[in-house]
Scaffold this motif. Structure first.
Motif, mmCIF file in Angstrom:
data_model
loop_
_atom_site.group_PDB
_atom_site.id
_atom_site.type_symbol
_atom_site.label_atom_id
_atom_site.label_comp_id
_atom_site.label_asym_id
_atom_site.label_seq_id
_atom_site.Cartn_x
_atom_site.Cartn_y
_atom_site.Cartn_z
ATOM 1 N N ALA A 35 41.774 47.499 7.527
ATOM 2 C CA ALA A 35 41.181 47.537 8.777
ATOM 3 C C ALA A 35 39.903 46.540 8.449
ATOM 4 C CB ALA A 35 40.726 48.841 9.015
ATOM 5 N N GLU A 36 39.585 45.808 9.768
ATOM 6 C CA GLU A 36 38.367 45.021 9.767
ATOM 7 C C GLU A 36 37.538 45.612 10.610
ATOM 8 O OE1 GLU A 36 37.821 41.722 8.234
ATOM 9 O OE2 GLU A 36 39.599 42.015 7.114
ATOM 10 N N TYR A 37 36.295 45.114 10.759
ATOM 11 C CA TYR A 37 35.349 45.783 11.635
ATOM 12 C C TYR A 37 35.728 45.901 13.121
ATOM 13 C CZ TYR A 37 31.088 46.537 14.321
ATOM 14 O OH TYR A 37 30.036 47.116 15.481
ATOM 15 N N GLY A 38 35.481 46.954 13.622
ATOM 16 C CA GLY A 38 36.085 47.136 15.113
ATOM 17 C C GLY A 38 37.452 47.755 15.219
ATOM 18 N N ASP A 39 38.288 47.401 14.192
ATOM 19 C CA ASP A 39 39.793 47.873 14.099
ATOM 20 C C ASP A 39 39.770 49.226 14.486
ATOM 21 O OD1 ASP A 39 40.701 45.205 13.749
ATOM 22 O OD2 ASP A 39 41.388 45.419 11.875
ATOM 23 N N VAL A 125 37.387 54.357 14.309
ATOM 24 C CA VAL A 125 37.025 52.939 14.464
ATOM 25 C C VAL A 125 36.459 52.571 13.087
ATOM 26 C CG1 VAL A 125 35.490 51.336 15.869
ATOM 27 C CG2 VAL A 125 36.497 53.303 17.099
ATOM 28 N N HIS A 126 37.303 51.551 12.658
ATOM 29 C CA HIS A 126 37.005 51.162 11.241
ATOM 30 C C HIS A 126 35.769 50.412 10.992
ATOM 31 C CE1 HIS A 126 38.393 51.447 7.225
ATOM 32 N NE2 HIS A 126 37.875 50.018 7.221
ATOM 33 N N GLU A 127 34.959 50.780 10.083
ATOM 34 C CA GLU A 127 33.838 49.966 9.765
ATOM 35 C C GLU A 127 32.554 49.961 10.857
ATOM 36 O OE1 GLU A 127 33.695 46.325 7.537
ATOM 37 O OE2 GLU A 127 35.731 46.597 6.693
#
Length: 149
Positions: A35-39, A125-127
């Motif tokens: 997962a990236e920021y905001g995923d 919410v990832h990162e």
């Protein structure tokens, strides 16, 4: 036989073909998704069902649609894990299934397109500034993290 290929035996040619085949195959198999920021990682039922968690690329969708499309028209709450999403509802055209129906976007038969997270990743919410990365550490929010909804 040309001068260049005289010194190459059948074993060396086979090894070269195997390496070429591996390189081509490696390009076809996607690596494990992170997962990236905001995923948004959605894992309310996935682990229990033997599936990988869903990684929803929020910003990928956000640059294409206004917030109201999903959060008002489709009924998604403004909270990771706040919706009771399951595959029966998606197949029935609710939540993600409103668009991922094979007409607007790919259909549900492409399981790994959505179920791409690492097993055991909690719904979050990832990162984000309040959650840790799945491997440790945190990342501060971008300077221009504001915006309208």
């Amino acid at each position: 036989m040309s001068k260049e290929s005289k010194g190459i035996g059948p074993a060396a040619r086979l090894a070269a073909l195997v390496l070429l085949g591996c390189a081509l195959f490696a390009g076809l198999v996607p690596p494990d998704a992170r997962a990236e920021y905001g995923d948004v990682v959605i894992n309310n039922y996935s682990d229990k069902s033997g599936m990988r968690p869903v990684v929803f690329p929020h910003w990928f969708h956000r640059i294409r649609y206004r917030c109201k499309v999903c959060h008002a028209d489709l009924g998604f709450k403004f909270q990771a894990g706040g919706n009771d999403i399951n595959m029966v509802k998606v197949i029935d055209g609710q939540f993600c299934g409103a668009c991922h129906n094979g007409e607007v976007a790919w259909g549900i038969e492409n399981c790994n397109m959505c179920h791409s997270g690492k097993n055991g990743t909690p719904t979050q919410v990832h990162e984000s500034t309040t959650n840790s990365l799945v491997g440790g550490g945190t990342r501060p929010a971008p300077a221009a993290a504001g915006g309208t909804k």
